[in-house]
Design an enzyme around this catalytic site. Structure first.
Site, PDB file in Angstrom:
ATOM      1  N   LYS A 151     -12.741  -3.072   7.983  1.00 33.47           N
ATOM      2  CA  LYS A 151     -12.627  -3.933   6.702  1.00 33.47           C
ATOM      3  C   LYS A 151     -13.723  -4.984   6.989  1.00 33.47           C
ATOM      4  O   LYS A 151     -14.329  -5.253   7.972  1.00 33.47           O
ATOM      5  CB  LYS A 151     -11.304  -4.742   6.743  1.00 33.47           C
ATOM      6  CG  LYS A 151     -11.064  -5.662   7.878  1.00 33.47           C
ATOM      7  CD  LYS A 151      -9.518  -6.169   7.744  1.00 33.47           C
ATOM      8  CE  LYS A 151      -9.295  -6.886   9.245  1.00 33.47           C
ATOM      9  NZ  LYS A 151      -8.528  -8.236   8.845  1.00 33.47           N
ATOM     10  N   CYS A 198       0.675  -1.207  -0.029  1.00 34.79           N
ATOM     11  CA  CYS A 198       0.048  -0.222  -0.121  1.00 34.79           C
ATOM     12  C   CYS A 198       0.801   1.225   0.034  1.00 34.79           C
ATOM     13  O   CYS A 198       0.612   2.228  -0.809  1.00 34.79           O
ATOM     14  CB  CYS A 198      -1.005  -0.018   1.084  1.00 34.79           C
ATOM     15  SG  CYS A 198      -0.609  -1.038   2.780  1.00 34.79           S
ATOM     16  N   HIS A 231      -8.108  -1.022   0.084  1.00 32.90           N
ATOM     17  CA  HIS A 231      -7.309  -2.234   0.046  1.00 32.90           C
ATOM     18  C   HIS A 231      -8.117  -3.323  -0.120  1.00 32.90           C
ATOM     19  O   HIS A 231      -9.011  -3.654   0.481  1.00 32.90           O
ATOM     20  CB  HIS A 231      -6.587  -2.206   1.409  1.00 32.90           C
ATOM     21  CG  HIS A 231      -5.687  -1.080   1.954  1.00 32.90           C
ATOM     22  ND1 HIS A 231      -4.655  -0.914   2.003  1.00 32.90           N
ATOM     23  CD2 HIS A 231      -6.367  -0.011   2.410  1.00 32.90           C
ATOM     24  CE1 HIS A 231      -4.092   0.100   2.447  1.00 32.90           C
ATOM     25  NE2 HIS A 231      -5.317   0.813   2.820  1.00 32.90           N
ATOM     26  N   ARG A 237       7.550 -10.676   5.454  1.00 30.33           N
ATOM     27  CA  ARG A 237       7.267 -10.193   6.861  1.00 30.33           C
ATOM     28  C   ARG A 237       7.886 -11.247   7.777  1.00 30.33           C
ATOM     29  O   ARG A 237       8.071 -12.404   7.536  1.00 30.33           O
ATOM     30  CB  ARG A 237       5.692 -10.467   7.258  1.00 30.33           C
ATOM     31  CG  ARG A 237       4.681  -9.509   6.036  1.00 30.33           C
ATOM     32  CD  ARG A 237       3.378  -9.694   6.390  1.00 30.33           C
ATOM     33  NE  ARG A 237       2.539  -8.892   5.555  1.00 30.33           N
ATOM     34  CZ  ARG A 237       1.321  -8.755   5.281  1.00 30.33           C
ATOM     35  NH1 ARG A 237       0.501  -9.507   6.118  1.00 30.33           N
ATOM     36  NH2 ARG A 237       0.778  -7.851   4.523  1.00 30.33           N
ATOM     37  N   GLN A 262       0.638 -11.385  -3.071  1.00 24.51           N
ATOM     38  CA  GLN A 262      -0.936 -11.196  -3.046  1.00 24.51           C
ATOM     39  C   GLN A 262      -1.304 -10.666  -4.335  1.00 24.51           C
ATOM     40  O   GLN A 262      -0.737 -10.079  -5.055  1.00 24.51           O
ATOM     41  CB  GLN A 262      -1.403 -10.312  -1.887  1.00 24.51           C
ATOM     42  CG  GLN A 262      -1.140 -10.557  -0.590  1.00 24.51           C
ATOM     43  CD  GLN A 262      -1.351  -9.666   0.435  1.00 24.51           C
ATOM     44  OE1 GLN A 262      -1.198  -8.379   0.335  1.00 24.51           O
ATOM     45  NE2 GLN A 262      -1.970 -10.022   1.605  1.00 24.51           N
ATOM     46  N   ASP A 269      -2.861  -8.267  -4.967  1.00 24.97           N
ATOM     47  CA  ASP A 269      -2.994  -7.009  -4.204  1.00 24.97           C
ATOM     48  C   ASP A 269      -3.597  -5.957  -5.296  1.00 24.97           C
ATOM     49  O   ASP A 269      -3.263  -5.758  -6.161  1.00 24.97           O
ATOM     50  CB  ASP A 269      -2.003  -6.809  -3.720  1.00 24.97           C
ATOM     51  CG  ASP A 269      -2.061  -6.065  -2.166  1.00 24.97           C
ATOM     52  OD1 ASP A 269      -3.302  -5.754  -2.005  1.00 24.97           O
ATOM     53  OD2 ASP A 269      -1.201  -5.471  -1.693  1.00 24.97           O
ATOM     54  N   HIS A 289      -5.214  -1.457  -4.701  1.00 24.05           N
ATOM     55  CA  HIS A 289      -5.568  -0.369  -3.972  1.00 24.05           C
ATOM     56  C   HIS A 289      -5.964   0.523  -5.002  1.00 24.05           C
ATOM     57  O   HIS A 289      -5.711   0.798  -6.094  1.00 24.05           O
ATOM     58  CB  HIS A 289      -4.187   0.370  -3.441  1.00 24.05           C
ATOM     59  CG  HIS A 289      -3.543  -0.673  -2.372  1.00 24.05           C
ATOM     60  ND1 HIS A 289      -2.537  -1.417  -2.876  1.00 24.05           N
ATOM     61  CD2 HIS A 289      -3.665  -0.682  -1.132  1.00 24.05           C
ATOM     62  CE1 HIS A 289      -2.170  -2.084  -1.933  1.00 24.05           C
ATOM     63  NE2 HIS A 289      -3.060  -1.661  -0.578  1.00 24.05           N
TER      64      HIS A 289
END
Length: 653
Positions: free
Chosen positions: A482, A349, A528, A378, A396, A398, A400
């Site tokens: 979320k 992000c 997100h 991570r 991911q 992913d 945004h």
């Protein structure tokens, strides 16, 4: 002060009780003996309490019976207490640490020099069930922190003392203790009325576990177990676990040539050829569907200055989970902490915020949807790593989305369409939950007004779509609430996969803006979202959902030609060439094995179609397909099988 209190039941009716009456006595005398017999714990004004808790004020009462999943969770924590007491009785000198209920069971960590053997486990299980049958009540008390420390120091429980001191350091003044018989532990509760109500316990395994999950600490022994109110429920669960073992992705993945791990890269998967094909097939399918949905694919650097993470808030609340990098150009006389000025990105992000800021934005451009599959890192604790479900390197699907507030509902509607299409293709049903702000202000960014607005926007989006959902209070991300999606696989297990997160904080922290139709600057909102979530975890779920027998469109090898003998290889090669020309993943078994062994090997490899080629098939210029699972589709022209593949091997999205 009145001697009576008013108790309001879930249906709205109110009854009076003498102040000081226990919850159980009130239920027995004012509601009914049947409910009292089934009750396991209760909630007073939403707070979970023991049935022995006294009614001291007017309150709303909800009785939780053994039919509720929450009761079984409490019973399993009860079982952890009983098992720990048994271990200390059977093996004097053993220290106890923590013993929570977990999904489908419980565990307790013990400090003991000698390892527990399978024979020990059988002995402990037998003694635990005997202790349960003793029907000892769970008795709650509350003591000062000083009393608690003195108690556990007197018992020689150094791990308990360490935890109590940590709790005291956070400002707690008292500690809740629970006893059954002469054994004591501390926990928040609630507990059931007595040990006999637990039911039946089955101990499952012993594993090593570092104290507090840190490899620098002592290695403990963790005993896993489960409990059920009825033995028939336990037997059904054990039968299901046998199927779970067969489907375990950690066993199937290497056996099917999907992935492997190596000690030199803990928590990071090596994707083998078949696994890479599977990974890429999922990636390409997602790329196609998001492109049709108006997303633009981007890539951003993997390594960023801590200045970015300070601005995003990650450096303050997420730093321990990040892989930090030493800046070799910095002053070597500085402490190492001050020279750790870079980090591998744990999430995409913040880098997408930088992309957004690289141009002046107009309301006419919004929503802008950035999509990526960049690698993320991570720093998960070594004790928490497990197969593909918890890794240190992952990617991911992913995205945004930078949008105006007025576009939030439409973006959620668009996302739901994506979810329905993608998860429908895998036969995975999902449920929704709204996760709200973390309870501790230190665990979140932004003021309450911002959170109020964000949570209200998600509620409105859910209500607009008319979808059922449950509330998950306190489970939001540190930057916003979320909507969580939990999928149910073919074994009925629930997995939390993707999310739709609303972020009003990042636009403020990064000074994101767009020019509105009034020629003034306005803040966008950031959404997100991910559909698969982590590719690694999603592949683990799919592997177990399908037991490794992926549908034809997804399988690494979609068809394997098996010839009756070498003299039919020429036609076999022509079949492979034709099918590969159509774009399908097809191979040929050219081993010296007999036909039965070749078919069996294709079945073991979980190839969707084994294409038998013999004299009849050569004459017919065809193949005799056999599905994985054994269905014989008989000899058919090659063109007919091509049409079958077009129906079944074409990606559904």
């Amino acid at each position: 002060m009145s001697d009576l209190v008013k108790v309001t039941l879930p249906d709205g009716t109110a009854k009076e009780a003498a102040r000081g009456t226990t919850v159980l006595d009130f239920v027995r005398t004012s509601i009914g003996a049947g409910l009292a017999k089934a009750a396991y714990f209760a909630r007073l004004d939403g707070e979970p309490v023991d049935l022995s808790r006294k009614l001291e004020r007017d309150a709303k009462l909800e009785v939780v019976t053994t039919r509720a999943p929450e009761a079984l969770e409490v019973a399993r924590h009860d079982a952890a207490h009983v098992m720990a007491s048994v271990v200390q009785k059977l093996y004097p000198g053993t220290q106890v640490t923590i013993g929570p209920a977990i999904e489908e069971g419980f565990y307790y960590d013990f400090a003991r020099e000698q390892g527990f053997t399978p024979e020990d486990l059988e002995r402990i299980e037998k003694a635990t069930n005997e202790a349960i049958a003793a029907d000892l009540p769970f008795v709650r008390s509350e003591v000062s922190m000083e009393e608690a420390i003195a108690l556990f120091e007197g018992l020689g429980e150094k791990y308990k003392v360490e935890i109590v001191r940590d709790i005291a350091a956070k400002g707690a003044k008292t500690l809740t203790l629970y006893r059954h018989g002469d054994w004591v532990d501390f926990c928040l509760g609630p507990h059931g009325p007595s040990t006999k109500r637990i039911g039946v316990v089955k101990l499952l395994s012993v594993a090593g576990a570092y104290w507090r999950g840190d490899a620098r600490n002592a290695m403990l022994q963790r005993i896993y177990g489960t409990a059920f109110f009825e033995k028939k429920e336990l037997d059904a669960w054990l039968a299901k676990q046998e199927e779970v073992k067969k489907r375990d992705h950690r066993r199937l993945g290497p056996a099917l040539g999907l992935f492997a791990f190596h000690e030199y890269a803990p928590g990071s998967a090596f994707w083998l050829p078949h696994g890479t094909t599977l990974y890429n097939t999922l990636t390409e399918a997602m790329r196609r569907i998001v492109k049709r949905s108006g997303y633009e694919e981007v890539k951003t650097p993997l390594l960023f200055s801590k200045k970015l993470w300070e601005q995003s808030g990650h450096w303050g609340v997420y730093r321990e989970n990040m892989f930090l990098v030493l800046d070799k150009e910095s002053d070597p006389s500085l402490p190492v902490e001050e020279r750790l000025s870079m980090s591998l990105k744990p999430m995409n992000c913040p880098s997408h915020y930088l992309l957004y800021k690289m141009g002046k934005r107009s309301y006419r451009e919004l929503p802008i949807r950035y999509f990526t599959v960049d690698a993320l890192h991570r720093n998960e604790l070594s004790g928490s790593l497990g197969g593909l479900t918890r890794v240190r390197q992952f990617a991911q699907d992913d995205a945004h989305i930078f949008a105006m507030e007025s576009q939030i509902g439409d973006e959620f509607k668009r996302f739901m369409k994506l979810m329905t299409t993608v998860y429908g293709a895998f036969g995975l049903e999902f449920t929704l939950g709204l996760s709200t702000r973390p309870a501790n202000p230190a665990d979140r960014v932004g003021d309450d007004a911002l959170w109020d607005k964000a949570e209200a926007a998600l509620r409105t989006a859910l209500e607009r779509e008319g979808l059922p959902w449950k509330l998950n209070p306190g489970d939001g991300a540190f930057y916003g609430p979320k909507i969580d999606f939990s999928v149910t696989d073919s074994l009925g297990r629930s997995w939390q996969t993707c999310t739709f997160q609303l972020d009003y904080a990042a636009p403020e922290r990064f000074d994101l803006a767009y020019v509105g139709d009034d020629n003034a600057e306005h803040r966008p909102v950031v959404i997100h979202r991910a559909v698969y979530g982590s590719f690694e975890r999603f592949i683990a779920i799919l592997t177990e959902h399908y037991a490794g027998a992926f549908p034809a469109w997804l399988a690494p090898v979609q068809a394997r030609v098996v010839t009756v003998s070498d003299r039919f290889n020429d036609w076999g090669h022509q079949v492979v060439a034709r099918l590969q020309a159509e774009g399908w993943r097809v191979e040929m078994d050219e081993s010296s094995d007999k036909l039965g062994a070749k078919i069996r090997n294709a079945q073991l490899a979980k190839v969707p179609f084994a294409l038998v080629v013999g004299e009849k098939e050569v004459e017919a210029q065809g193949v005799a397909p056999r599905r994985h699972g054994g269905e014989d589709l008989k000899t058919q022209p090659l063109g007919a099988f091509v049409e079958l593949m077009r129906r079944e091997a074409t990606p559904p999205f």
